[in-house]
Enzyme design. Structure first.
Site, PDB file in Angstrom:
ATOM      1  N   GLY A   1      -3.533   1.720  -8.108  1.00 59.89           N
ATOM      2  CA  GLY A   1      -2.782   2.748  -7.646  1.00 59.89           C
ATOM      3  C   GLY A   1      -1.983   2.333  -6.257  1.00 59.89           C
ATOM      4  O   GLY A   1      -2.311   2.713  -5.411  1.00 59.89           O
TER       5      GLY A   1
ATOM      6  N   SER B   1       2.003   1.969  -6.462  1.00 63.78           N
ATOM      7  CA  SER B   1       3.281   2.334  -6.598  1.00 63.78           C
ATOM      8  C   SER B   1       3.434   3.797  -6.398  1.00 63.78           C
ATOM      9  O   SER B   1       2.444   4.443  -7.156  1.00 63.78           O
ATOM     10  CB  SER B   1       3.918   1.994  -7.858  1.00 63.78           C
TER      11      SER B   1
ATOM     12  N   GLU C   1      -2.673 -11.362  -8.716  1.00 63.71           N
ATOM     13  CA  GLU C   1      -2.134 -10.599  -9.805  1.00 63.71           C
ATOM     14  C   GLU C   1      -0.932 -11.536 -10.395  1.00 63.71           C
ATOM     15  O   GLU C   1      -0.417 -11.385 -11.432  1.00 63.71           O
ATOM     16  CB  GLU C   1      -1.755  -9.171  -9.082  1.00 63.71           C
TER      17      GLU C   1
HETATM   18  C1  LIG Z   1       5.202  -2.272 -17.165  1.00 61.23           C
HETATM   19  C2  LIG Z   1       4.897  -1.920 -15.563  1.00 61.23           C
HETATM   20  C3  LIG Z   1       3.540  -1.864 -15.403  1.00 61.23           C
HETATM   21  C4  LIG Z   1       3.339  -1.153 -14.117  1.00 61.23           C
HETATM   22  N1  LIG Z   1       2.002  -1.049 -13.420  1.00 61.23           N
HETATM   23  C5  LIG Z   1       1.955  -0.698 -12.364  1.00 61.23           C
HETATM   24  C6  LIG Z   1       0.286  -0.588 -11.793  1.00 61.23           C
HETATM   25  O1  LIG Z   1      -0.299  -0.646 -12.690  1.00 61.23           O
HETATM   26  N2  LIG Z   1       0.267  -0.045 -10.772  1.00 61.23           N
HETATM   27  C7  LIG Z   1       1.243   0.102  -9.960  1.00 61.23           C
HETATM   28  O2  LIG Z   1       0.809   0.365  -8.700  1.00 61.23           O
HETATM   29  N3  LIG Z   1       2.375  -0.455  -9.890  1.00 61.23           N
HETATM   30  C8  LIG Z   1       2.816  -0.621 -11.435  1.00 61.23           C
HETATM   31  N4  LIG Z   1       4.241  -0.833 -11.540  1.00 61.23           N
HETATM   32  C9  LIG Z   1       5.254  -0.703 -10.726  1.00 61.23           C
HETATM   33  C10 LIG Z   1       5.858  -1.815 -10.265  1.00 61.23           C
HETATM   34  O3  LIG Z   1       4.900  -2.408  -9.230  1.00 61.23           O
HETATM   35  C11 LIG Z   1       7.087  -1.494  -9.274  1.00 61.23           C
HETATM   36  O4  LIG Z   1       7.934  -0.968 -10.472  1.00 61.23           O
HETATM   37  C12 LIG Z   1       7.849  -2.459  -8.857  1.00 61.23           C
HETATM   38  O5  LIG Z   1       7.159  -3.054  -7.745  1.00 61.23           O
HETATM   39  C13 LIG Z   1       9.200  -2.108  -8.422  1.00 61.23           C
HETATM   40  O6  LIG Z   1       9.174  -0.909  -7.545  1.00 61.23           O
HETATM   41  P1  LIG Z   1      10.170   0.446  -8.077  1.00 61.23           P
HETATM   42  O7  LIG Z   1      10.026   0.715  -9.586  1.00 61.23           O
HETATM   43  O8  LIG Z   1       9.818   1.432  -7.069  1.00 61.23           O
HETATM   44  O9  LIG Z   1      11.764  -0.323  -7.806  1.00 61.23           O
HETATM   45  P2  LIG Z   1      12.432  -0.365  -6.285  1.00 61.23           P
HETATM   46  O10 LIG Z   1      11.354  -0.803  -5.262  1.00 61.23           O
HETATM   47  O11 LIG Z   1      13.141   1.154  -6.167  1.00 61.23           O
HETATM   48  O12 LIG Z   1      13.376  -1.275  -6.599  1.00 61.23           O
HETATM   49  C14 LIG Z   1      14.923  -1.182  -7.365  1.00 61.23           C
HETATM   50  C15 LIG Z   1      15.523  -2.359  -7.390  1.00 61.23           C
HETATM   51  O13 LIG Z   1      15.885  -2.736  -5.968  1.00 61.23           O
HETATM   52  C16 LIG Z   1      15.475  -4.092  -5.690  1.00 61.23           C
HETATM   53  N5  LIG Z   1      14.847  -4.302  -4.446  1.00 61.23           N
HETATM   54  C17 LIG Z   1      14.389  -3.522  -3.806  1.00 61.23           C
HETATM   55  N6  LIG Z   1      14.038  -3.946  -2.464  1.00 61.23           N
HETATM   56  C18 LIG Z   1      14.539  -5.047  -2.267  1.00 61.23           C
HETATM   57  C19 LIG Z   1      14.745  -6.060  -1.243  1.00 61.23           C
HETATM   58  N7  LIG Z   1      13.995  -5.783  -0.026  1.00 61.23           N
HETATM   59  N8  LIG Z   1      15.382  -7.102  -1.426  1.00 61.23           N
HETATM   60  C20 LIG Z   1      16.193  -7.380  -2.585  1.00 61.23           C
HETATM   61  N9  LIG Z   1      16.013  -6.403  -3.612  1.00 61.23           N
HETATM   62  C21 LIG Z   1      15.312  -5.338  -3.588  1.00 61.23           C
HETATM   63  C22 LIG Z   1      14.478  -4.408  -6.641  1.00 61.23           C
HETATM   64  O14 LIG Z   1      14.227  -5.843  -6.784  1.00 61.23           O
HETATM   65  C23 LIG Z   1      14.800  -3.632  -7.914  1.00 61.23           C
HETATM   66  O15 LIG Z   1      15.720  -4.525  -8.523  1.00 61.23           O
HETATM   67  C24 LIG Z   1       4.380  -1.404 -13.036  1.00 61.23           C
HETATM   68  C25 LIG Z   1       5.667  -1.397 -13.449  1.00 61.23           C
HETATM   69  C26 LIG Z   1       5.837  -1.721 -14.747  1.00 61.23           C
HETATM   70  C27 LIG Z   1       7.368  -1.855 -15.324  1.00 61.23           C
END
Ligand SMILES: Cc1cc2nc3c(=O)[nH]c(=O)nc-3n(C[C@H](O)[C@H](O)[C@H](O)COP(=O)(O)OP(=O)(O)OC[C@H]3O[C@@H](n4cnc5c(N)ncnc54)[C@H](O)[C@@H]3O)c2cc1C
Length: 389
Positions: free
Chosen positions: A130, A132, A247
């Site tokens: 947990g 995100s 990871e």
């Molecule tokens: C299949 C799958 C399984 C997952 N499983 C888990 C899980 O088990 N546990 C968990 O906690 N999370 C999980 N996640 C979540 C995942 O870790 C997040 O989706 C990921 O870290 C991106 O965060 P966000 O979706 O909030 O995107 P955002 O952080 O909002 O990013 C949106 C876009 O902006 C870009 N961006 C953001 N900040 C920057 C920066 N500083 N510099 C350049 N570009 C930037 C990103 O690269 C992306 O393209 C999972 C995601 C997927 C798709």
């Protein structure tokens, strides 16, 4: 500097690989899988995990007193590579083996280790992670889920999202804010929350493929004893960074769709598709990239075996290798054309269904575990010393 790697397997490693292959050839759960891709995400099968645990192939690198086998990270890599190539359903124990076990070894209390590690090694426990939240993904330090220490208990309130395996997990490895007054990267702690305590709600999320392997997770005044804290109070951030290195560094970042790729190569050759010079060139480029990606992952595993935690190399490996997986998905789907959209097993289209599924799933490769933009930021700052804006 990463240590140099001797890529020649030792006799013991060859023996290990042969034993894993023989086990996988005969295992009913492996033989019956129709979709072999992404077994570490969608292949949830606790019975299979228990069979693997009985062989001693979970927690391979851990001390024997905790149910491990005290073997090297390269040995573990050999096992995981065989599991994924065969399309084995390894999801039930994957997080426990890959990152929760190492995190407990590094930061857990003796009671936590003694109680949990042997059970993980036997394939009995499923974990979700947990981290995100709706407003905290790449910028994880913005997380808002609150764990307030009241006497000997944490009282937890907040929401997580995209939590893989939340619907199956025995425990959530929760990252929560324990000191709201501190700066964002401080005041964060890691807490192991049993998923059967009152106040937890799991709402599955359906992805583009139609699968529900992840979920939203709500905590409504959930109470857990302070003894569930992992490591130091308020110092979770530093522990999380290490956990993410584990990871990100595995072979699953390169070969999640290897079963599809390997079957496609044979099919394309048999059907004469490889006479097309454009496809032949694309396939050769992918093979070269996969070869180089594999060397990188072996180097990271060998650094782990030498006691290093190679964060920047793990970030680079994941960024490079997951893009190779996406190329595989694109090239296979394009080569199959409309036939790739047919139902699995349709005449003349043996990979149909699987190719379309993989194409739809592939965007996740460069998002889950940290997006490639973030990984490139890590390489820029940690390896090249560039300033981050
Ligand atoms: C299949 C799958 C399984 C997952 N499983 C888990 C899980 O088990 N546990 C968990 O906690 N999370 C999980 N996640 C979540 C995942 O870790 C997040 O989706 C990921 O870290 C991106 O965060 P966000 O979706 O909030 O995107 P955002 O952080 O909002 O990013 C949106 C876009 O902006 C870009 N961006 C953001 N900040 C920057 C920066 N500083 N510099 C350049 N570009 C930037 C990103 O690269 C992306 O393209 C999972 C995601 C997927 C798709």
């Amino acid at each position: 500097m990463l240590p140099s790697v001797d890529f020649r397997p030792t006799p013991e490693q060859l023996e290990l690989r042969d034993a894993v292959r023989a086990f996988l050839r005969d295992d009913p759960a492996v033989r019956s899988r129709s979709v072999r891709e992404d077994g570490w995400i969608i292949g949830y099968d606790p019975e299979f995990s228990r069979r693997l645990g009985a062989r001693g192939w979970i927690g391979l690198t851990w001390p024997r007193r905790y149910g491990g086998a005290e073997r090297s990270y390269l040995d573990r890599l050999i096992v995981t590579e065989e599991l994924l190539l065969a399309g084995a359903p390894v999801a039930a124990h994957w997080f426990g083996d890959r990152q929760i076990g190492p995190a407990l070894l590094a930061h857990g209390s003796e009671t936590q280790r003694a109680e949990l590690l042997p059970r993980i090694a036997r394939g009995e426990l499923c974990f979700c992670v947990g981290m995100s939240e709706p407003n905290a993904g790449s910028d994880l330090a913005a997380l808002e889920t609150r764990a307030e220490l009241r006497g000997d208990e944490f009282v937890i309130r907040g929401q997580k999202t995209w939590t893989s395996f939340a619907a199956h997990a025995d425990y959530c490895y929760l990252v929560a804010r324990t000191d709201p007054e501190a700066r964002p990267h401080r005041g964060i702690s890691e807490i192991l929350v049993p998923m059967d305590v009152p106040g937890i709600e799991v709402r599955p999320i359906r992805d583009m493929v139609g699968e529900t392997h992840f979920a939203e997770l709500f905590f409504d005044d959930v109470r857990v004893p302070r003894a569930q804290l992992i490591g130091e109070l308020h110092r979770g951030w530093y522990q999380i960074m290490q956990q993410l290195d584990y990871e990100r560094s595995g072979i699953e970042r390169l070969i999640s769709n290897a079963p599809l790729w390997n079957e496609f190569k044979t099919w394309a050759r048999d059907e004469g598709l490889t006479r097309d010079p454009v496809l032949r060139d694309e396939m050769a480029q992918i093979e070269i990239a996969r070869f180089a990606g594999r060397q990188l992952i072996y180097r990271v595993a060998s650094a782990l075996s030498a006691g290093q935690v190679p964060g920047r190399e793990a970030a680079a490996a994941k960024a490079i290798c997951t893009e190779i997986e996406q190329r595989v998905a694109r090239v296979v789907a394009a080569a199959l054309g409309p036939a790739g959209l047919l139902e699995a097993g349709a005449p003349g289209a043996p990979l149909a269904g699987r190719a379309a599924r993989n194409l739809l799933y592939a965007p996740a490769y460069t998002i889950q575990g940290g997006t490639n933009n973030i990984l490139r930021n890590i390489v820029a700052s940690r390896a090249l010393g560039l300033p981050l804006s």
